[in-house]
Design a protein around this motif. Structure first.
Motif, mmCIF file in Angstrom:
data_model
loop_
_atom_site.group_PDB
_atom_site.id
_atom_site.type_symbol
_atom_site.label_atom_id
_atom_site.label_comp_id
_atom_site.label_asym_id
_atom_site.label_seq_id
_atom_site.Cartn_x
_atom_site.Cartn_y
_atom_site.Cartn_z
ATOM 1 N N VAL A 53 14.401 -29.266 5.688
ATOM 2 C CA VAL A 53 15.596 -29.236 6.526
ATOM 3 C C VAL A 53 15.188 -29.494 7.971
ATOM 4 N N HIS A 54 16.048 -30.174 8.702
ATOM 5 C CA HIS A 54 15.909 -30.350 10.150
ATOM 6 C C HIS A 54 17.038 -29.548 10.789
ATOM 7 N N PRO A 55 16.762 -28.369 11.344
ATOM 8 C CA PRO A 55 17.834 -27.469 11.774
ATOM 9 C C PRO A 55 18.613 -27.933 12.986
ATOM 10 N N LEU A 56 18.147 -28.962 13.693
ATOM 11 C CA LEU A 56 18.884 -29.473 14.856
ATOM 12 C C LEU A 56 19.361 -30.907 14.650
ATOM 13 N N ALA A 57 19.399 -31.370 13.402
ATOM 14 C CA ALA A 57 19.933 -32.702 13.120
ATOM 15 C C ALA A 57 21.382 -32.783 13.589
ATOM 16 N N GLY A 58 21.710 -33.856 14.294
ATOM 17 C CA GLY A 58 23.075 -34.073 14.762
ATOM 18 C C GLY A 58 23.416 -33.401 16.072
ATOM 19 N N ALA A 59 22.528 -32.593 16.622
ATOM 20 C CA ALA A 59 22.828 -31.852 17.847
ATOM 21 C C ALA A 59 22.773 -32.774 19.068
ATOM 22 N N GLU A 60 23.823 -32.753 19.880
ATOM 23 C CA GLU A 60 23.861 -33.530 21.117
ATOM 24 C C GLU A 60 23.223 -32.772 22.274
ATOM 25 N N ALA A 61 23.198 -31.468 22.182
ATOM 26 C CA ALA A 61 22.496 -30.597 23.113
ATOM 27 C C ALA A 61 21.910 -29.465 22.279
ATOM 28 N N PHE A 62 20.844 -28.835 22.784
ATOM 29 C CA PHE A 62 20.229 -27.795 21.959
ATOM 30 C C PHE A 62 19.348 -26.879 22.790
ATOM 31 N N THR A 63 19.084 -25.706 22.211
ATOM 32 C CA THR A 63 18.034 -24.806 22.661
ATOM 33 C C THR A 63 17.227 -24.426 21.434
ATOM 34 N N TRP A 64 15.938 -24.690 21.475
ATOM 35 C CA TRP A 64 15.026 -24.428 20.358
ATOM 36 C C TRP A 64 14.026 -23.382 20.833
ATOM 37 N N GLU A 65 14.014 -22.227 20.173
ATOM 38 C CA GLU A 65 13.197 -21.107 20.615
ATOM 39 C C GLU A 65 12.270 -20.622 19.501
ATOM 40 N N VAL A 66 11.159 -20.031 19.911
ATOM 41 C CA VAL A 66 10.233 -19.452 18.939
ATOM 42 C C VAL A 66 9.494 -18.287 19.596
ATOM 43 N N ILE A 67 9.347 -17.199 18.850
ATOM 44 C CA ILE A 67 8.505 -16.087 19.271
ATOM 45 C C ILE A 67 7.215 -16.181 18.465
ATOM 46 N N PHE A 68 6.100 -16.299 19.162
ATOM 47 C CA PHE A 68 4.832 -16.587 18.491
ATOM 48 C C PHE A 68 3.672 -15.977 19.260
ATOM 49 N N ARG A 69 2.531 -15.919 18.592
ATOM 50 C CA ARG A 69 1.313 -15.359 19.180
ATOM 51 C C ARG A 69 0.158 -16.319 18.937
ATOM 52 N N PRO A 70 -0.231 -17.095 19.930
ATOM 53 C CA PRO A 70 -1.423 -17.939 19.773
ATOM 54 C C PRO A 70 -2.672 -17.068 19.876
ATOM 55 N N ASP A 71 -3.559 -17.181 18.906
ATOM 56 C CA ASP A 71 -4.743 -16.330 18.873
ATOM 57 C C ASP A 71 -5.979 -17.049 19.386
ATOM 58 N N PRO A 72 -6.974 -16.283 19.871
ATOM 59 C CA PRO A 72 -8.244 -16.903 20.280
ATOM 60 C C PRO A 72 -8.940 -17.559 19.094
ATOM 61 N N GLY A 73 -9.757 -18.556 19.398
ATOM 62 C CA GLY A 73 -10.568 -19.192 18.365
ATOM 63 C C GLY A 73 -9.971 -20.437 17.765
ATOM 64 N N GLY A 74 -8.790 -20.857 18.245
ATOM 65 C CA GLY A 74 -8.156 -22.057 17.716
ATOM 66 C C GLY A 74 -8.634 -23.325 18.417
ATOM 67 N N ALA A 75 -8.196 -24.465 17.888
ATOM 68 C CA ALA A 75 -8.575 -25.760 18.457
ATOM 69 C C ALA A 75 -7.922 -25.962 19.828
ATOM 70 N N PRO A 76 -8.480 -26.854 20.647
ATOM 71 C CA PRO A 76 -7.883 -27.102 21.966
ATOM 72 C C PRO A 76 -6.459 -27.628 21.904
ATOM 73 N N GLU A 77 -6.142 -28.430 20.873
ATOM 74 C CA GLU A 77 -4.788 -28.964 20.713
ATOM 75 C C GLU A 77 -4.218 -28.446 19.394
ATOM 76 N N GLN A 78 -3.063 -27.778 19.468
ATOM 77 C CA GLN A 78 -2.419 -27.228 18.278
ATOM 78 C C GLN A 78 -0.934 -27.575 18.308
ATOM 79 N N ARG A 79 -0.476 -28.208 17.222
ATOM 80 C CA ARG A 79 0.938 -28.585 17.103
ATOM 81 C C ARG A 79 1.536 -27.689 16.017
ATOM 82 N N PHE A 80 2.309 -26.673 16.463
ATOM 83 C CA PHE A 80 2.603 -25.595 15.534
ATOM 84 C C PHE A 80 4.039 -25.540 15.028
ATOM 85 N N PHE A 81 4.939 -26.379 15.547
ATOM 86 C CA PHE A 81 6.328 -26.346 15.081
ATOM 87 C C PHE A 81 6.883 -27.754 15.275
ATOM 88 N N HIS A 82 7.243 -28.411 14.168
ATOM 89 C CA HIS A 82 7.570 -29.835 14.191
ATOM 90 C C HIS A 82 8.883 -30.065 13.449
#
Length: 228
Positions: free
Chosen positions: A72-101
C-alpha cells in the motif's frame, strides 16, 4: 409500474446527489506487531523484532537485512500531506540509511516508477541528520542539512510536509530544511520500512509509530516523541 418508476428515479437522484466519501484524512500506523501494520499484511525480510519501550511496543531493525514491506502507498492521490514517524536511530549503523520509502507503481505493468518519497538519515560521527526526498513527474527535492545534528540512541519525531507549493522537513518540531516544489499526486504503490524498496541502505534502530495526513500540518500539530 408508476410507483416502481418513481422509486427507481428517486434512487438514482439520491445516488447522484450524494457526495463521494473523501479519502481518510489521516492514517496512523503503530509498529507493535509483525503480521500486520495499520491493518495491512506484512512481508518480512530478515528478522525484525517487536521490542518493549517506555512508551509501548516498537519494531527493531538490525541495519543489515531486516525490513518490512506493505502492499500500500498511504499517501497515493494526496495533493498535500504531512508524513510523520517516531523512530530511534541506533549507533553502529551505516553512514547512509533509507528507512521509510513510499513508492509508486505503474498501474499497467506493476513495475516501480521513478515517483517516490523517502525518509533517510545520514550518520555523522555519533550523531545523525535527517534527509527527506520527494519526486513526482519531473519535480524533485532532497532536504538535508548536515549541520543540524541529533542524538543516536534516542527517540525522535520526524515530519515531511508538503502544502502544494513548498516541501519542508522537521525533527522534533524544529525546521530542518525547505524549498519550493510542485508535486503531482502519486499513484498507488507499496511501502518499505527498514530499507529502501530495492533492498539497499538498511536502517539500524527502531520505529514506533507513523502518521500520514492528507493536509499540511503545523508543527504544534505534529506527533511528539516525548509524549507517545
Amino acid at each position: 409500474m408508476y410507483h416502481r418508476a418513481m422509486l427507481r428515479a428517486c434512487t438514482l437522484l439520491l445516488v447522484l446527489l450524494t457526495p463521494a466519501l473523501p479519502q481518510e484524512a489521516s492514517v496512523t500506523w503503530r509498529f507493535d506487531r509483525l503480521d500486520q501494520i495499520g491493518g495491512h499484511p506484512t512481508t518480512l525480510l530478515g528478522h525484525p523484532s517487536v521490542i518493549e519501550t517506555p512508551a509501548g511496543k516498537a519494531i527493531q531493525f538490525n541495519g543489515v537485512d531486516d525490513a518490512i514491506y506493505l502492499d500500500v502507498h498511504p499517501l497515493a492521490g494526496a495533493e498535500a500531506f504531512t508524513w510523520e514517524v517516531i523512530f530511534r536511530p541506533d549507533p553502529g549503523g551505516a553512514p547512509e540509511q533509507r528507512f521509510f520509502h513510499l513508492q509508486e507503481r505503474d498501474a499497467k505493468t506493476g513495475a516501480d516508477t521513478n515517483t517516490r518519497m523517502l525518509f533517510e538519515i545520514r550518520v555523522i560521527g555519533d550523531q545523525w541528520a535527517l534527509d527527506s526526498f520527494a519526486l513526482s513527474g519531473s519535480q524533485s527535492l532532497a532536504l538535508l542539512d548536515r549541520t543540524k545534528l541529533h542524538t543516536l540512541g534516542a527517540w525522535h519525531a520526524a515530519a515531511a510536509v508538503y502544502d502544494g507549493r513548498e516541501f519542508r522537513n522537521y525533527v522534533d518540531g524544529v525546521l530542518q530544511g525547505s524549498g519550493p516544489l510542485h508535486l503531482t499526486p502519486q499513484g498507488a504503490g507499496h511501502t518499505s520500512i527498514g530499507t529502501r524498496i530495492n533492498r539497499v541502505n538498511y536502517f539500524k534502530g527502531a520505529v514506533r509509530e507513523a502518521r500520514m495526513t492528507r493536509r499540511a500540518l503545523a508543527p504544534p500539530e505534529f506527533l511528539n516523541a516525548a509524549k507517545r
